[in-house]
Enzyme design. Structure first.
Site, mmCIF file in Angstrom:
data_model
loop_
_atom_site.group_PDB
_atom_site.id
_atom_site.type_symbol
_atom_site.label_atom_id
_atom_site.label_comp_id
_atom_site.label_asym_id
_atom_site.label_seq_id
_atom_site.Cartn_x
_atom_site.Cartn_y
_atom_site.Cartn_z
ATOM 1 C CE1 TYR A 264 -4.070 2.313 0.848
ATOM 2 C CE2 TYR A 264 -1.829 3.801 1.822
ATOM 3 C CZ TYR A 264 -3.200 3.707 1.476
ATOM 4 O OH TYR A 264 -3.325 4.808 1.835
ATOM 5 C CD GLU B 72 -5.914 4.893 -1.104
ATOM 6 O OE1 GLU B 72 -7.209 4.690 -1.860
ATOM 7 O OE2 GLU B 72 -6.065 4.672 0.233
#
Ligand code: GDP
Ligand code: MN
Length: 386
Positions: free
Chosen positions: A109, A197
């Site tokens: 991530y 993101e």
């Protein structure tokens, strides 16, 4: 302002942030020809909507041949995709992204966002990729690394290393990752992003580091200096009432309750939502017509709120300073006449030319209830909807 994954990935490519080979498709035929052009199987068919969690909702699927691409595309175009971010009503799929399938070794991530408290760009990274980051933050917060970058200093090599080591990358992936992060930071700052993101960022079996997903949100207040980005806006993905309001420079956000609000000033709007809730009702929107509103803006604000089916009553709360009460009252009367007002309206008005304003409302023949103060207004509006 949000954009689609396929648009974000085009921009990533320009900035040297590696992404899988692929392209957007707007029809079934295009999905097939794009898949063929990727030169190998499987390919991934990805629904393009402004919401995450598409994988779990059936909006991300692997296809191992032309027929499968065709049937998946047929299935996804027009599909109502429901994810935990779309709400129960879902989002209609009108665009697809067709990508070369990757051999995923590891999902990580990575995100960049503006941290208001420190006035820094914060890099968040985690080994727990592919999962809901909110869940990771709640259950295993130690798995999230944060690196704060002062925008005046820019990103430094030691910060790139800090993120890379924190992710426990194999040595072959260190350099490509640091290059990717450096370029991503550059992209973030140059385009006035508020959020980028990548979930997941992947390591492939071929030791590549790739952005497999891409979510980008720009600071809407900075769009005036990025005309080329403003073109990426997809109005289909936005609430139609919010789109209409933005055309008239109204500060409007759609909410879930049934009390429509018209207020001047964001602070007053927040306070008004509080008093409505305090009186036991729920606001249907946040509508700030601003300090310098014209009668026309007020009229449009009123029309937009009345066109929202869930609105059962309207509370008008105005403090006339630069916006005079008489101008405001004229706007309300015009809008009420042109829309054929048929729900209760409570008005609380104070400030410049308040007497003229009240007179205009009283002589308009409209059924308006006037309130003496904020508490009175809140009680009257709650009584009207409950
Ligand atoms: P999201 O569900 O909206 O966040 O969409 P993502 O783009 O993150 O895709 C969801 C999941 O699909 C990813 O976490 C991957 O596990 C999987 N996925 C996407 N592309 C590929 C691929 O090329 N190969 C494989 N094996 N899985 C993929
Ligand atoms: Mn994702």
């Amino acid at each position: 302002m949000k954009i689609h994954e396929y648009q974000a990935k085009e921009l990533f490519k320009e900035y040297g942030v590696p992404v899988p080979q692929g392209a957007a498709a707007f029809s079934e035929e295009e999905a097939v020809t794009t898949a063929q052009s990727l030169g190998g199987w499987p390919v991934v068919v990805k629904a393009q909507i402004h919401a995450g969690g598409r994988g779990k909702g059936g909006g991300v699927k692997l296809a191992s041949g032309e027929d499968e691409v065709k049937s998946l595309a047929a299935q996804m175009f027009g599909m109502n995709l429901v994810t935990h971010q779309t709400g129960p009503e879902g989002k209609e799929v009108k665009k697809l992204l067709i990508e070369a399938g990757q051999n995923i070794e590891k999902e990580l991530y990575l995100s960049l966002l503006v941290d208001r408290e420190t006035a820094c760009v914060v890099i968040m990274a985690s080994r727990a990729g592919g999962m809901d980051i909110e869940e990771v933050a709640e259950k295993t917060p130690e798995e999230i690394i944060r690196v704060y970058v002062n925008p005046l200093m820019g990103i430094s090599p030691y910060q790139l290393r800090e993120a890379a080591f924190g992710l426990g990358l194999p040595s072959a992936a260190m350099k490509p990752f640091m290059k990717l992060l450096n370029n991503l930071y550059d992209f973030f700052v140059k385009n006035d992003c508020s959020l980028v993101e990548i979930n997941p960022l992947i390591l492939t079996s071929e030791h590549e580091v790739l952005a497999l997903d891409a979510k980008v949100d720009f600071d809407s207040n900075a769009m005036f200096r990025h005309k080329e980005l403003a073109e990426l806006r997809d109005l289909d993905e936005e609430n139609p009432l919010e789109v209409a309001a933005s055309k008239y420079n109204l500060n409007y956000i759609n909410l879930d309750g049934n009390v429509g609000n018209i207020v001047n000033g964001a602070g007053l709007a927040m306070a008004t939502m509080d008093i409505i809730k305090n009186a036991g009702a729920e606001p249907a929107n946040f509508m700030d017509v601003g300090g310098g509103a014209t009668a026309e803006m007020v009229e449009n604000a009123f029309r937009i709120i009345l066109s929202d089916d869930k609105v059962k009553a309207v509370l008008i709360n105005i403090f006339g300073g630069i916006l005079r009460c008489d101008i405001f009252a004229n706007g309300v009367v015009e809008a009420a006449k042109s829309t054929g007002l048929d729900i209760p309206v409570v008005v609380r008005m104070e400030g410049t030319n308040v007497e003229e304003g009240k007179k205009i409302l009283a002589e308009s023949g409209l059924k308006l209830t006037s309130a003496d103060d904020l508490t009175d207004a809140a009680e009257k509006i709650a009584a009207a909807v409950n």
